[in-house]
Design a protein around this motif. Structure first.
Motif, PDB file in Angstrom:
ATOM      1  N   GLU A   1      26.487  14.284  72.692  1.00 32.77           N
ATOM      2  CA  GLU A   1      25.118  14.019  72.239  1.00 32.77           C
ATOM      3  C   GLU A   1      24.443  15.304  71.754  1.00 32.77           C
ATOM      4  O   GLU A   1      23.774  15.308  70.723  1.00 32.77           O
TER       5      GLU A   1
ATOM      6  N   ARG B   1      25.795  16.135  68.370  1.00 33.40           N
ATOM      7  CA  ARG B   1      25.188  15.290  67.324  1.00 33.40           C
ATOM      8  C   ARG B   1      23.798  15.789  66.946  1.00 33.40           C
ATOM      9  O   ARG B   1      23.402  15.723  65.783  1.00 33.40           O
ATOM     10  N   GLN B   2      23.058  16.264  67.928  1.00 36.40           N
ATOM     11  CA  GLN B   2      21.718  16.797  67.650  1.00 36.40           C
ATOM     12  C   GLN B   2      21.802  18.063  66.796  1.00 36.40           C
ATOM     13  O   GLN B   2      20.970  18.281  65.920  1.00 36.40           O
TER      14      GLN B   2
ATOM     15  N   LYS C   1      24.126  18.681  64.608  1.00 36.44           N
ATOM     16  CA  LYS C   1      24.444  18.216  63.261  1.00 36.44           C
ATOM     17  C   LYS C   1      23.207  17.634  62.582  1.00 36.44           C
ATOM     18  O   LYS C   1      22.928  17.938  61.416  1.00 36.44           O
ATOM     19  N   SER C   2      22.451  16.818  63.306  1.00 36.11           N
ATOM     20  CA  SER C   2      21.280  16.181  62.699  1.00 36.11           C
ATOM     21  C   SER C   2      20.187  17.195  62.369  1.00 36.11           C
ATOM     22  O   SER C   2      19.363  16.956  61.484  1.00 36.11           O
ATOM     23  N   ALA C   3      20.211  18.330  63.049  1.00 30.68           N
ATOM     24  CA  ALA C   3      19.244  19.393  62.752  1.00 30.68           C
ATOM     25  C   ALA C   3      19.642  20.176  61.501  1.00 30.68           C
ATOM     26  O   ALA C   3      18.881  21.014  61.028  1.00 30.68           O
ATOM     27  N   GLY C   4      20.827  19.897  60.983  1.00 24.62           N
ATOM     28  CA  GLY C   4      21.278  20.568  59.770  1.00 24.62           C
ATOM     29  C   GLY C   4      21.775  21.979  59.988  1.00 24.62           C
ATOM     30  O   GLY C   4      21.842  22.765  59.041  1.00 24.62           O
TER      31      GLY C   4
ATOM     32  N   GLY D   1      29.754  18.413  63.091  1.00 25.59           N
ATOM     33  CA  GLY D   1      30.007  18.698  61.684  1.00 25.59           C
ATOM     34  C   GLY D   1      30.471  20.129  61.518  1.00 25.59           C
ATOM     35  O   GLY D   1      30.210  20.776  60.511  1.00 25.59           O
TER      36      GLY D   1
END
Length: 75
Positions: free
Chosen positions: A9, A12-13, A15-18, A46
């Motif tokens: 998790e 994933r955070q 990755k979602s933060a770029g 990622g």
């Protein structure tokens, strides 16, 4: 098991933060299960997964520069 889920998790955070990420695996003899978890974390982030079992400072620096394109930017 919960620690693995929490780590995925968090990955994933990231990755979602770029954010650009690189997962360096420096364990000298990675066990198959630990290596699979490291690869899963890298995928969730990622990130590039790079096993460097006996890396020194120079190898780590080169790996980071190659993965992030830092050498292209003069960092």
């Amino acid at each position: 098991v919960q620690a693995n889920a929490d780590a995925i998790e968090a990955a994933r955070q990231i990755k979602s933060a770029g954010l650009t990420a690189l997962l360096l695996d420096t364990s000298p003899q990675a066990q198959a299960m630990a290596q699979a978890m490291a690869q899963a974390l890298a995928q969730a982030m990622g990130a590039h997964y790079l096993p460097l079992p006996y890396a020194g400072a120079r190898q780590l620096s080169q790996a980071v520069k190659a993965a992030t394109g830092a050498s292209q930017h003069g960092y």
